[in-house]
Structure formats: structure tokens, C-alpha cells
Scaffold this motif. Structure first.
Motif, PDB file in Angstrom:
ATOM      1  N   GLN A   1       0.852  -1.200   0.000  1.00 13.16           N
ATOM      2  CA  GLN A   1       0.000   0.000   0.000  1.00 13.16           C
ATOM      3  C   GLN A   1       0.890   1.253   0.000  1.00 13.16           C
ATOM      4  OE1 GLN A   1      -1.835  -1.770   3.582  1.00 13.16           O
ATOM      5  NE2 GLN A   1      -3.772  -0.957   2.804  1.00 13.16           N
ATOM      6  N   GLN A   2       1.375   1.595  -1.165  1.00 13.25           N
ATOM      7  CA  GLN A   2       2.385   2.655  -1.260  1.00 13.25           C
ATOM      8  C   GLN A   2       1.898   3.991  -0.704  1.00 13.25           C
ATOM      9  OE1 GLN A   2       5.316   2.931  -4.426  1.00 13.25           O
ATOM     10  NE2 GLN A   2       4.392   4.874  -5.044  1.00 13.25           N
ATOM     11  N   GLN A   3       0.709   4.427  -1.100  1.00 16.37           N
ATOM     12  CA  GLN A   3       0.231   5.738  -0.640  1.00 16.37           C
ATOM     13  C   GLN A   3       0.133   5.798   0.889  1.00 16.37           C
ATOM     14  OE1 GLN A   3      -2.989   6.304  -4.000  1.00 16.37           O
ATOM     15  NE2 GLN A   3      -2.964   8.128  -2.726  1.00 16.37           N
ATOM     16  N   GLN A   4      -0.366   4.715   1.482  1.00 15.88           N
ATOM     17  CA  GLN A   4      -0.503   4.689   2.948  1.00 15.88           C
ATOM     18  C   GLN A   4       0.856   4.627   3.629  1.00 15.88           C
ATOM     19  OE1 GLN A   4      -2.266   2.971   0.708  1.00 15.88           O
ATOM     20  NE2 GLN A   4      -4.242   2.292   1.501  1.00 15.88           N
ATOM     21  N   ILE A   5       1.801   3.923   3.027  1.00 14.79           N
ATOM     22  CA  ILE A   5       3.155   3.854   3.600  1.00 14.79           C
ATOM     23  C   ILE A   5       3.801   5.239   3.565  1.00 14.79           C
ATOM     24  CG2 ILE A   5       5.501   2.975   3.206  1.00 14.79           C
ATOM     25  CD1 ILE A   5       4.161   0.301   2.350  1.00 14.79           C
ATOM     26  N   LEU A   6       3.708   5.914   2.423  1.00 12.13           N
ATOM     27  CA  LEU A   6       4.295   7.249   2.308  1.00 12.13           C
ATOM     28  C   LEU A   6       3.645   8.238   3.272  1.00 12.13           C
ATOM     29  CD1 LEU A   6       4.686   7.524  -1.581  1.00 12.13           C
ATOM     30  CD2 LEU A   6       6.534   7.360   0.094  1.00 12.13           C
ATOM     31  N   ALA A   7       2.379   8.013   3.586  1.00 10.45           N
ATOM     32  CA  ALA A   7       1.664   8.917   4.494  1.00 10.45           C
ATOM     33  C   ALA A   7       1.976   8.648   5.962  1.00 10.45           C
ATOM     34  CB  ALA A   7       0.159   8.797   4.261  1.00 10.45           C
ATOM     35  N   HIS A   8       2.646   7.534   6.263  1.00  5.32           N
ATOM     36  CA  HIS A   8       2.945   7.196   7.660  1.00  5.32           C
ATOM     37  C   HIS A   8       3.948   8.197   8.239  1.00  5.32           C
ATOM     38  CE1 HIS A   8       4.156   4.915  11.212  1.00  5.32           C
ATOM     39  NE2 HIS A   8       3.063   4.186  11.032  1.00  5.32           N
ATOM     40  N   THR A   9       3.734   8.572   9.478  1.00  2.00           N
ATOM     41  CA  THR A   9       4.551   9.632  10.102  1.00  2.00           C
ATOM     42  C   THR A   9       6.034   9.272  10.193  1.00  2.00           C
ATOM     43  OG1 THR A   9       3.999   8.735  12.275  1.00  2.00           O
ATOM     44  CG2 THR A   9       2.669  10.586  11.475  1.00  2.00           C
ATOM     45  N   SER A  10       6.370   7.992  10.230  1.00  2.00           N
ATOM     46  CA  SER A  10       7.785   7.627  10.388  1.00  2.00           C
ATOM     47  C   SER A  10       8.568   7.673   9.084  1.00  2.00           C
ATOM     48  CB  SER A  10       7.905   6.226  11.007  1.00  2.00           C
ATOM     49  OG  SER A  10       7.510   5.239  10.080  1.00  2.00           O
ATOM     50  N   VAL A  11       7.875   7.729   7.940  1.00  2.00           N
ATOM     51  CA  VAL A  11       8.562   7.705   6.639  1.00  2.00           C
ATOM     52  C   VAL A  11       8.969   9.129   6.250  1.00  2.00           C
ATOM     53  CG1 VAL A  11       8.390   7.101   4.195  1.00  2.00           C
ATOM     54  CG2 VAL A  11       7.310   5.644   5.921  1.00  2.00           C
ATOM     55  N   GLY A  12      10.274   9.321   6.019  1.00  2.00           N
ATOM     56  CA  GLY A  12      10.786  10.658   5.728  1.00  2.00           C
ATOM     57  C   GLY A  12      11.498  10.784   4.402  1.00  2.00           C
ATOM     58  N   CYS A  13      11.725   9.647   3.715  1.00  2.02           N
ATOM     59  CA  CYS A  13      12.457   9.674   2.453  1.00  2.02           C
ATOM     60  C   CYS A  13      11.901   8.600   1.538  1.00  2.02           C
ATOM     61  CB  CYS A  13      13.946   9.429   2.705  1.00  2.02           C
ATOM     62  SG  CYS A  13      14.963   9.362   1.203  1.00  2.02           S
ATOM     63  N   TYR A  14      11.742   8.925   0.275  1.00  2.00           N
ATOM     64  CA  TYR A  14      11.282   7.951  -0.721  1.00  2.00           C
ATOM     65  C   TYR A  14      12.340   7.863  -1.810  1.00  2.00           C
ATOM     66  CZ  TYR A  14       8.211   5.799  -4.264  1.00  2.00           C
ATOM     67  OH  TYR A  14       7.653   4.982  -5.210  1.00  2.00           O
ATOM     68  N   LEU A  15      12.982   6.696  -1.921  1.00  2.00           N
ATOM     69  CA  LEU A  15      13.947   6.424  -2.976  1.00  2.00           C
ATOM     70  C   LEU A  15      13.204   5.653  -4.051  1.00  2.00           C
ATOM     71  CD1 LEU A  15      17.598   5.120  -2.468  1.00  2.00           C
ATOM     72  CD2 LEU A  15      16.269   4.736  -4.528  1.00  2.00           C
ATOM     73  N   SER A  16      13.071   6.261  -5.246  1.00  2.00           N
ATOM     74  CA  SER A  16      12.215   5.651  -6.260  1.00  2.00           C
ATOM     75  C   SER A  16      12.833   5.732  -7.644  1.00  2.00           C
ATOM     76  CB  SER A  16      10.854   6.356  -6.284  1.00  2.00           C
ATOM     77  OG  SER A  16      10.926   7.563  -7.027  1.00  2.00           O
ATOM     78  N   HIS A  17      12.087   5.188  -8.623  1.00  2.00           N
ATOM     79  CA  HIS A  17      12.486   5.202 -10.029  1.00  2.00           C
ATOM     80  C   HIS A  17      12.103   6.515 -10.711  1.00  2.00           C
ATOM     81  CE1 HIS A  17       8.334   4.361  -9.855  1.00  2.00           C
ATOM     82  NE2 HIS A  17       8.171   3.730 -10.990  1.00  2.00           N
ATOM     83  N   ALA A  18      11.510   7.442  -9.970  1.00  2.00           N
ATOM     84  CA  ALA A  18      11.119   8.760 -10.482  1.00  2.00           C
ATOM     85  C   ALA A  18       9.954   8.710 -11.454  1.00  2.00           C
ATOM     86  CB  ALA A  18      12.311   9.500 -11.115  1.00  2.00           C
TER      87      ALA A  18
END
Length: 473
Positions: free
Chosen positions: A345-362
Motif C-alpha cells: 500500500q504505497q500511498q498509505q506507507i508514504l503517508a505514515h509519520t515515520s517515513v521521511g524519504c522515498y527512494l524511487s524510479h522517479a
């Protein structure tokens, strides 16, 4: 007249016909949801195998319908596999062959539905002529940023060449390209772009399909806005000399379903904005060496991380993962790092308060999701438009950082991963981190301004209504 105008607004009817890849289908669905909320009738065409997933994404609306198409048999294309996520690259090319064979079926449906517009994709360059014969206007909906169109698929790209451009020529922008941070691309990126000029199955190459579609359509619709890409948008207008309408970045609606307890519990153990989430989507795959260096780089940061890796269709994901991961890594990061495969569940993971960085394929949808959720962007693009997305975000917008890579082959090492993450996670009060964070916040405020985003959609609906009003429909 007022009643007639209101009827036009209520009855505006669009057919959506994206290519059979969810990287294309999803933006068409997101746009459909935005438009249907303004009373626009949507008829969404796709392969039967994609219908259930589209149904789960499309907002319930009495004016929206999904119409399954019949995929004709094509030698080498397995029956029942109807999106690129289920196929290898060679088989995916055969989906374009299948689409070409579907013209009579699509023509029959359009003649029955009589929509005001058909929104189509890069692979259906034959659609403008067909629709014109039926008195229907066509909209080439580019799901890529304007920079991608401006750099790769304008007529000027072949200016002065008798053949398709060489590797060296593709490194540089076409004539007339605006003066921006994008002055050239690396050798490995240019080599990837040459795919655009390669023919498969004796059919037209991607460049020819896109150029024909952009040239033949009534309107170009771009998934961008002037605030982010004014110079590239103006260049595209100058190249095609036709209306270029803007839908904006299409910010996804916040999810209301809860994050799985498996991930909520694990993420909940860490401080706010301390976790790195790393994912490359469902159709971008890293090779063994890349996985090894990426995993080691994440470990070197000392930060907690959730790494999601996917593999091509029919691959044994567990076996692939065991082979690619450095020996002993899972033991070394136990309790602090998790490596997973499959859908999350990417959107929910990114919205979690502990997540501060997203390393992605752009992928640009992923970029938007990261910004609205206040996750710092580290980009490791792998192919196609991803390579230019990263240049827009790190160069023009200065809202993220791209992992440094070797010019010739795109090699990156663990230290490159570590350095990129540290730039946005540790050097908070130092340049360039401060500039990146300030810009990140500026674009977050812009994307979360509901009034601004709604106005982009309302303006689009009004412009399409005005054009439909003169079309005789």
C-alpha cells in the motif's frame, strides 16, 4: 441558451483509451475520476483482463462505464494476458500489434457511443483519422511530463537528419529547445532513448506513433502545469501549433483504507521522518548488481528502511531475491531493515509519520505522492521518461536529488546511494539540502492547494465544453 449550455455541460462525454499498461491506465483513471466529479460522462475502454482492477480504481459514478474490448489473437501473445505487467518485453510489444488489429471493433463502438472526444495514448496513432470520419474530436493525452515530449518527440528531433538520430545526437536537445537546466543527458540515458526509434514486428517505432498521434489529434492534453513546466509547454505548442490543454499533475485522492497492521506495526517503531521507503513500481526491475549496491547503500546510511523489489513476470521472486542480496545483509539489518516483494500500500506507507524519504524510479505519479506526503525525494531512474522526470525534479524544480551514476553504463555503487540519501536526510541546514527542502515544501503547498488543483480541472472542462459546443455534437 442557458438551458442548452447547461445540457452541454451535463452531457459532455469522453471515451478513454489508454495503452494496456498500468503506468498508462492509472493516469487515465485518475483523470476520469477528476472529470466525472464535474459531471463529465466517461466510457473507459480496456482489455477484459484489466476491467476488475480498473473498476477498483474508478470512482463509482452513474455516468461512468467500463467497456471491455476483445483482444484478437496475435502469434506469441499468450491469451488472457492483457497488460504489460503480466508479459515480458517482447510480448508487451505484441500488445501494440493487437491494438492495431482492433481498429474495426473500436470504430464500431465509437460510432454507437458518439462521444464528444476520444482521449487516446501513444500507441493508437491511427485513431485521429478514424474518429474524424465519425465526426469525433481526438485528444492525445500525454501521461508524461512536458519535458519528455519536448526533448524526445517533437518534429524538431529529426530536424536536418535523413535517418533517425544517433546515440550522440540523442544526448542533446532538439533545435529551439528552451534554455533550462537540461542541456544534455548521459550516454546510458541516450542509449535507452534510442528505443524510441526502434521498430518491432515491422510496425512503426514509438517515435513515429507518438509524432503521428500528436500531429493528427485535435487537442494535446498534458499531465502538467505552467507553474512546473511553462518553458517546455510553450516549446511543445510552438512545435505542433494546436491547442495544448493542461490537466495539472493530477494529485491522487488520499486513501481512506488503513495500512496493513504488518506494516503499520513495523513503521510505528521508529521516530518521525526517519524511515527510508524504497520502491521501483511494478514494472521497473533492477539487475542483481544494482540490487546489491542499493541494499548495501541503504545499510550504510544507518537509517531504518523498507525496500520493496519486484521481478519480471513468471520469475521466482524469492529465488531472485536470495541470489541478488549480499550475503549476510538480512542478518546485519535485522530489526532495522525489511526487504519485501510484491504489491504494498504505497500511498498509505508514504503517508505514515515515520517515513521521511522515498527512494524511487522517479515515475512522476510516485514523485507527486512523495511530495504531498512530505517525503524527501531520492531518485534512481531506470528507463524512458523516468530519466527526464528526475532531471526536472532535481534540476529545474530543485526539489529532490538524483543518485550519481557513471556516464557510459549508468553504474552506481553503495556510496552513491548513501551520499544521495544523506544529502536530504542529514544535511538539513546546509546547502544544497536546505534549498531542496524549501522547494519541496513550496511544491507540497502548491499540490495540496485544493482550490488550485480544482481550478485546473474546471478550466479543462470549460475549454473542452467550448470546443465540443462548436463540433456539432
Amino acid at each position: 441558451m442557458e438551458t442548452e449550455k447547461n445540457n452541454t455541460q451535463i452531457n459532455l462525454h469522453l471515451v478513454m483509451l489508454p495503452f494496456f499498461a498500468f503506468g498508462h491506465i492509472s493516469p487515465f483513471v485518475q483523470l476520469s475520476n477528476k472529470l466525472s466529479s464535474h459531471g463529465v460522462k466517461i466510457s473507459f475502454f480496456s482489455a477484459p483482463g484489466n476491467v476488475q482492477r480498473i473498476k477498483s480504481m474508478l470512482n463509482p459514478n452513474p455516468t461512468s462505464q467500463i467497456i471491455p474490448l476483445t483482444i484478437p489473437p496475435v502469434p506469441g501473445l499468450p491469451p488472457g494476458f492483457e497488460s504489460t505487467s503480466e508479459l515480458n518485453p517482447t510480448q508487451s510489444e505484441l500488445l501494440k500489434v493487437a491494438l492495431d488489429l482492433m481498429q474495426p471493433q473500436i470504430k464500431k463502438l465509437l460510432s454507437e457511443l458518439k462521444p464528444h472526444f476520444v482521449l487516446f495514448d501513444f500507441a493508437q496513432e491511427w485513431l485521429p483519422k478514424m474518429a474524424s470520419e465519425l465526426g469525433i474530436k481526438t485528444v492525445f493525452y500525454s501521461v508524461f511530463i512536458a519535458l519528455s515530449t519536448a526533448f524526445l518527440t517533437v518534429p524538431a528531433r529529426l530536424s536536418g537528419f535523413k535517418t533517425y538520430p544517433s546515440l550522440e545526437q540523442v544526448k542533446y536537445p532538439p533545435p529551439g529547445f528552451p534554455k533550462t537546466s537540461v542541456t544534455s543527458v548521459k550516454t546510458f540515458e541516450a542509449r535507452d532513448f534510442l528505443y524510441m526509434f526502434k521498430s518491432f514486428n515491422q510496425g512503426p517505432c514509438v517515435y513515429d506513433r507518438v509524432l503521428s498521434g500528436l500531429t493528427g489529434c485535435s487537442i494535446i492534453l498534458a499531465k502538467t502545469c505552467n507553474e512546473m513546466e511553462a518553458l517546455y509547454i510553450e516549446y511543445v505548442k510552438s512545435q505542433f501549433k494546436k491547442p495544448v490543454l493542461l490537466v495539472g499533475p493530477v494529485v491522487p485522492e488520499a486513501r481512506t483504507d488503513k495500512l496493513e497492521e504488518k506494516w503499520a506495526g513495523w513503521l510505528g517503531r521508529f521516530e518521525a521522518k526517519s524511515v527510508i521507503y524504497c520502491s521501483f513500481g511494478s514494472e521497473t526491475f533492477l539487475n542483481d548488481d544494482q540490487i546489491k549496491e542499493l541494499a548495501l547503500g541503504l545499510q550504510l546510511t544507518g537509517l531504518p528502511f523498507l525496500l520493496v523489489l519486484n521481478f519480471p513476470a513468471n520469475a521466482d521472486a524469492s529465488a531472485e531475491l536470495r541470489r541478488a542480496l549480499p550475503e549476510g545483509l538480512l542478518e546485519r539489518v535485522e530489526g532495522k531493515g525489511v526487504i519485501s516483494t510484491g504489491w504494498v500500500q504505497q500511498q498509505q506507507i508514504l503517508a505514515h509519520t515515520s517515513v521521511g524519504c522515498y527512494l524511487s524510479h522517479a515515475g512522476f505519479s510516485s514523485v507527486i505522492e512523495a511530495i504531498v506526503n512530505d517525503c524527501q525525494l531520492v531518485m534512481l531512474p531506470q528507463k524512458g521518461d523516468q530519466l527526464l522526470n528526475a532531471k526536472l525534479v532535481s534540476g529545474d524544480l530543485k526539489a529532490g536529488v538524483e543518485v550519481n551514476r557513471r556516464d557510459e553504463d549508468g553504474y552506481f555503487g553503495k556510496e552513491d546511494i548513501k551520499s544521495a540519501i544523506e544529502m536530504v536526510m542529514f544535511e538539513v541546514d546546509e546547502e544544497p539540502c536546505k534549498t531542496i527542502r524549501d522547494n519541496h515544501m513550496k511544491w507540497r503547498d502548491f499540490l495540496l492547494d485544493k482550490g488550485v488543483q480544482d481550478n485546473l480541472i474546471m478550466d479543462l472542462v470549460k475549454e473542452m465544453e467550448a470546443i465540443a459546443g462548436t463540433s456539432g455534437n
